[in-house]
Design a protein around this motif. Structure first.
Motif, PDB file in Angstrom:
ATOM      1  N   ILE A 180       2.216 -52.940  58.714  1.00  0.00           N
ATOM      2  CA  ILE A 180       1.091 -53.725  58.217  1.00  0.00           C
ATOM      3  C   ILE A 180      -0.179 -52.980  58.602  1.00  0.00           C
ATOM      4  O   ILE A 180      -0.364 -52.614  59.770  1.00  0.00           O
ATOM      5  CB  ILE A 180       1.057 -55.138  58.836  1.00  0.00           C
ATOM      6  N   GLY A 181      -1.031 -52.725  57.614  1.00  0.00           N
ATOM      7  CA  GLY A 181      -2.292 -52.052  57.872  1.00  0.00           C
ATOM      8  C   GLY A 181      -3.438 -53.040  57.983  1.00  0.00           C
ATOM      9  O   GLY A 181      -3.336 -54.206  57.591  1.00  0.00           O
ATOM     10  N   ILE A 182      -4.543 -52.559  58.513  1.00  0.00           N
ATOM     11  CA  ILE A 182      -5.725 -53.405  58.711  1.00  0.00           C
ATOM     12  C   ILE A 182      -6.981 -52.557  58.562  1.00  0.00           C
ATOM     13  O   ILE A 182      -6.985 -51.353  58.844  1.00  0.00           O
ATOM     14  CB  ILE A 182      -5.700 -54.063  60.114  1.00  0.00           C
ATOM     15  N   ALA A 183      -8.051 -53.180  58.112  1.00  0.00           N
ATOM     16  CA  ALA A 183      -9.371 -52.545  58.091  1.00  0.00           C
ATOM     17  C   ALA A 183     -10.414 -53.645  58.108  1.00  0.00           C
ATOM     18  O   ALA A 183     -10.136 -54.797  57.761  1.00  0.00           O
ATOM     19  CB  ALA A 183      -9.549 -51.675  56.848  1.00  0.00           C
ATOM     20  N   ASN A 184     -11.615 -53.299  58.517  1.00  0.00           N
ATOM     21  CA  ASN A 184     -12.731 -54.200  58.312  1.00  0.00           C
ATOM     22  C   ASN A 184     -12.994 -54.323  56.816  1.00  0.00           C
ATOM     23  O   ASN A 184     -12.656 -53.423  56.031  1.00  0.00           O
ATOM     24  CB  ASN A 184     -13.981 -53.691  59.028  1.00  0.00           C
ATOM     25  N   LEU A 185     -13.603 -55.398  56.408  1.00  0.00           N
ATOM     26  CA  LEU A 185     -13.771 -55.660  54.989  1.00  0.00           C
ATOM     27  C   LEU A 185     -14.708 -54.660  54.317  1.00  0.00           C
ATOM     28  O   LEU A 185     -14.697 -54.527  53.093  1.00  0.00           O
ATOM     29  CB  LEU A 185     -14.269 -57.088  54.779  1.00  0.00           C
ATOM     30  N   ASP A 186     -15.500 -53.953  55.106  1.00  0.00           N
ATOM     31  CA  ASP A 186     -16.356 -52.915  54.537  1.00  0.00           C
ATOM     32  C   ASP A 186     -15.645 -51.570  54.460  1.00  0.00           C
ATOM     33  O   ASP A 186     -16.247 -50.562  54.110  1.00  0.00           O
ATOM     34  CB  ASP A 186     -17.646 -52.783  55.341  1.00  0.00           C
ATOM     35  N   GLY A 187     -14.347 -51.559  54.774  1.00  0.00           N
ATOM     36  CA  GLY A 187     -13.551 -50.338  54.661  1.00  0.00           C
ATOM     37  C   GLY A 187     -13.520 -49.479  55.902  1.00  0.00           C
ATOM     38  O   GLY A 187     -12.900 -48.418  55.897  1.00  0.00           O
ATOM     39  N   THR A 188     -14.149 -49.915  56.980  1.00  0.00           N
ATOM     40  CA  THR A 188     -14.165 -49.128  58.216  1.00  0.00           C
ATOM     41  C   THR A 188     -13.049 -49.577  59.157  1.00  0.00           C
ATOM     42  O   THR A 188     -12.392 -50.595  58.931  1.00  0.00           O
ATOM     43  CB  THR A 188     -15.517 -49.272  58.938  1.00  0.00           C
ATOM     44  N   ASP A 189     -12.860 -48.822  60.241  1.00  0.00           N
ATOM     45  CA  ASP A 189     -11.896 -49.132  61.296  1.00  0.00           C
ATOM     46  C   ASP A 189     -10.504 -49.411  60.724  1.00  0.00           C
ATOM     47  O   ASP A 189      -9.921 -50.474  60.933  1.00  0.00           O
ATOM     48  CB  ASP A 189     -12.364 -50.322  62.135  1.00  0.00           C
ATOM     49  N   VAL A 190      -9.984 -48.447  59.996  1.00  0.00           N
ATOM     50  CA  VAL A 190      -8.708 -48.618  59.320  1.00  0.00           C
ATOM     51  C   VAL A 190      -7.563 -48.157  60.219  1.00  0.00           C
ATOM     52  O   VAL A 190      -7.659 -47.158  60.908  1.00  0.00           O
ATOM     53  CB  VAL A 190      -8.687 -47.813  58.007  1.00  0.00           C
ATOM     54  N   ASP A 191      -6.484 -48.928  60.205  1.00  0.00           N
ATOM     55  CA  ASP A 191      -5.299 -48.592  61.002  1.00  0.00           C
ATOM     56  C   ASP A 191      -4.064 -48.869  60.161  1.00  0.00           C
ATOM     57  O   ASP A 191      -3.719 -50.019  59.902  1.00  0.00           O
ATOM     58  CB  ASP A 191      -5.268 -49.426  62.288  1.00  0.00           C
ATOM     59  N   GLN A 192      -3.385 -47.815  59.739  1.00  0.00           N
ATOM     60  CA  GLN A 192      -2.219 -47.965  58.881  1.00  0.00           C
ATOM     61  C   GLN A 192      -1.023 -48.557  59.632  1.00  0.00           C
ATOM     62  O   GLN A 192      -0.144 -49.158  59.016  1.00  0.00           O
ATOM     63  CB  GLN A 192      -1.810 -46.610  58.288  1.00  0.00           C
ATOM     64  N   GLU A 193      -0.986 -48.389  60.937  1.00  0.00           N
ATOM     65  CA  GLU A 193       0.157 -48.856  61.721  1.00  0.00           C
ATOM     66  C   GLU A 193      -0.272 -49.949  62.696  1.00  0.00           C
ATOM     67  O   GLU A 193       0.114 -49.968  63.851  1.00  0.00           O
ATOM     68  CB  GLU A 193       0.796 -47.682  62.450  1.00  0.00           C
ATOM     69  N   PHE A 194      -1.050 -50.864  62.204  1.00  0.00           N
ATOM     70  CA  PHE A 194      -1.520 -51.971  63.026  1.00  0.00           C
ATOM     71  C   PHE A 194      -0.344 -52.785  63.569  1.00  0.00           C
ATOM     72  O   PHE A 194      -0.306 -53.167  64.735  1.00  0.00           O
ATOM     73  CB  PHE A 194      -2.445 -52.852  62.195  1.00  0.00           C
ATOM     74  N   ILE A 195       0.639 -53.047  62.699  1.00  0.00           N
ATOM     75  CA  ILE A 195       1.899 -53.665  63.119  1.00  0.00           C
ATOM     76  C   ILE A 195       3.029 -52.803  62.589  1.00  0.00           C
ATOM     77  O   ILE A 195       3.032 -52.438  61.411  1.00  0.00           O
ATOM     78  CB  ILE A 195       2.034 -55.110  62.599  1.00  0.00           C
ATOM     79  N   THR A 196       3.975 -52.458  63.433  1.00  0.00           N
ATOM     80  CA  THR A 196       5.110 -51.629  63.041  1.00  0.00           C
ATOM     81  C   THR A 196       6.408 -52.427  63.186  1.00  0.00           C
ATOM     82  O   THR A 196       6.417 -53.544  63.684  1.00  0.00           O
ATOM     83  CB  THR A 196       5.179 -50.362  63.903  1.00  0.00           C
ATOM     84  N   GLY A 197       7.490 -51.828  62.715  1.00  0.00           N
ATOM     85  CA  GLY A 197       8.800 -52.444  62.894  1.00  0.00           C
ATOM     86  C   GLY A 197       9.190 -53.425  61.814  1.00  0.00           C
ATOM     87  O   GLY A 197      10.212 -54.110  61.944  1.00  0.00           O
ATOM     88  N   ALA A 198       8.406 -53.507  60.746  1.00  0.00           N
ATOM     89  CA  ALA A 198       8.784 -54.371  59.630  1.00  0.00           C
ATOM     90  C   ALA A 198       9.939 -53.733  58.859  1.00  0.00           C
ATOM     91  O   ALA A 198      10.375 -52.618  59.173  1.00  0.00           O
ATOM     92  CB  ALA A 198       7.583 -54.612  58.718  1.00  0.00           C
ATOM     93  N   SER A 199      10.439 -54.429  57.848  1.00  0.00           N
ATOM     94  CA  SER A 199      11.579 -53.945  57.073  1.00  0.00           C
ATOM     95  C   SER A 199      11.340 -54.258  55.599  1.00  0.00           C
ATOM     96  O   SER A 199      11.640 -55.345  55.139  1.00  0.00           O
ATOM     97  CB  SER A 199      12.876 -54.604  57.571  1.00  0.00           C
ATOM     98  N   PHE A 200      10.777 -53.281  54.879  1.00  0.00           N
ATOM     99  CA  PHE A 200      10.339 -53.452  53.500  1.00  0.00           C
ATOM    100  C   PHE A 200       9.409 -54.655  53.396  1.00  0.00           C
ATOM    101  O   PHE A 200       9.701 -55.641  52.727  1.00  0.00           O
ATOM    102  CB  PHE A 200      11.532 -53.592  52.554  1.00  0.00           C
TER     103      PHE A 200
END
Length: 298
Positions: free
Chosen positions: A65-85
């Motif tokens: 699960i990825g996350i970013a601020n709504l203005d597109g900053t502070d992006v993290d592609q691996e905010f939550i890991t271990g999901a399954s599809f």
């Protein structure tokens, strides 16, 4: 706080990946601790399932699960890991929910990424799209042609709350209705919030509908085949199927009071005004099979 309510199981998992992964809720840098913990920060969350455009396979190492601020900053592609599809994603209160299509579970975590539970709800039937209201969590069972519902604490599970769907994918809810996309027959369905008066063909001739979102005046959807984001009145009239064009098999759409956001299978998140103007297809870039998305909007 306003939360945009969002965007499957198997016909064979690879077939599912081909249909929903290219059509499913980022130049990505680490999200700062302050941004992740501040309750006043407006953020966008999305699923990363590692799918490729037009390819029936996916990188199964990418399940985040990825996350970013709504203005597109502070992006993290691996905010939550271990999901399954991961396919669908939704927010209620202090929690983030996502569907694990390969594990038949729904996961949950705090909005700051702590207390991750990949098996918050188990033994489901290919959960895909998610949506929430003040009382319930809803999900589509893509290959079992039904919609499930449970209390927000995971109790009172009803995996066949609504039946008779046709390969349902994304979901949305408002104060009166539940909406869903029927991927198998190119329709959008609708029912009363209590599951009565089911109309599987509320809107028809929607070309490969994927993402779905509603506000107090319109329903928005993405079309994978057309590469568009469409819009109609909440009663299904005055359809504008090409409000946004040029997207790449767009899987998800989400709304704020002023903007709409959509994912494309080429790894981007786009943004435009609610009327489709000032569209920027590469508002966020560099994702890995981004799908459904949801917005935390204070």
């Amino acid at each position: 706080m306003t939360v945009s309510r969002i965007q499957p199981g198997r016909r064979g998992k690879r077939a599912l990946a081909a249909i929903l992964a290219v059509g499913i809720t980022v130049t990505l840098a680490a999200c700062s601790p302050d941004a992740a913990s501040s309750p006043s920060t407006e953020r966008i969350y999305w699923t990363n399932s590692g799918t490729e455009v037009g390819v029936p396979n996916r990188d199964e190492a990418v399940n985040t699960i990825g996350i970013a601020n709504l203005d597109g900053t502070d992006v993290d592609q691996e905010f939550i890991t271990g999901a399954s599809f991961p396919i669908g994603v939704a927010i209620s209160g202090e929690y983030l929910f996502w569907s694990n299509g390969d594990r038949n579970t729904i996961g949950r975590a705090k909005l700051d990424g702590t207390e991750v539970d990949q098996e918050f709800m188990t033994d489901l039937s290919s959960p895909a799209g998610l949506a929430v209201d003040d009382t319930y969590l809803y999900w589509t069972n893509a290959s079992h042609n039904s919609i499930g519902r449970a209390a927000l604490d995971g109790t009172d599970i009803n995996d066949t709350f609504i039946t008779g769907n046709n390969f349902p994918n994304a979901m949305a809810v408002d104060g009166d209705y539940v909406y869903w996309t029927n991927n198998g027959n190119n329709t959008i369905g609708r029912a009363n919030i209590d599951g009565t008066e089911v109309n599987q063909e509320f809107m028809t001739d929607i070309n490969a509908p994927a993402g779905l979102a509603v506000n107090d005046s319109h329903i928005y959807w993405t079309s994978r085949n057309d590469g568009t984001v469409g819009r109609a009145n909440l009663d299904g009239t005055d359809q504008e199927p090409s409000l946004i064009t040029g997207a790449n098999t767009p899987p998800g759409v989400a709304l704020t009071d002023s903007h709409l956001y959509w994912t494309s299978s080429d790894g981007t998140v786009g943004r435009a005004n609610l009327d489709g103007s000032d569209a920027k297809a590469d508002f966020i870039t560099g994702g890995d099979g981004p799908g459904a998305l949801v917005i935390l909007h204070n």
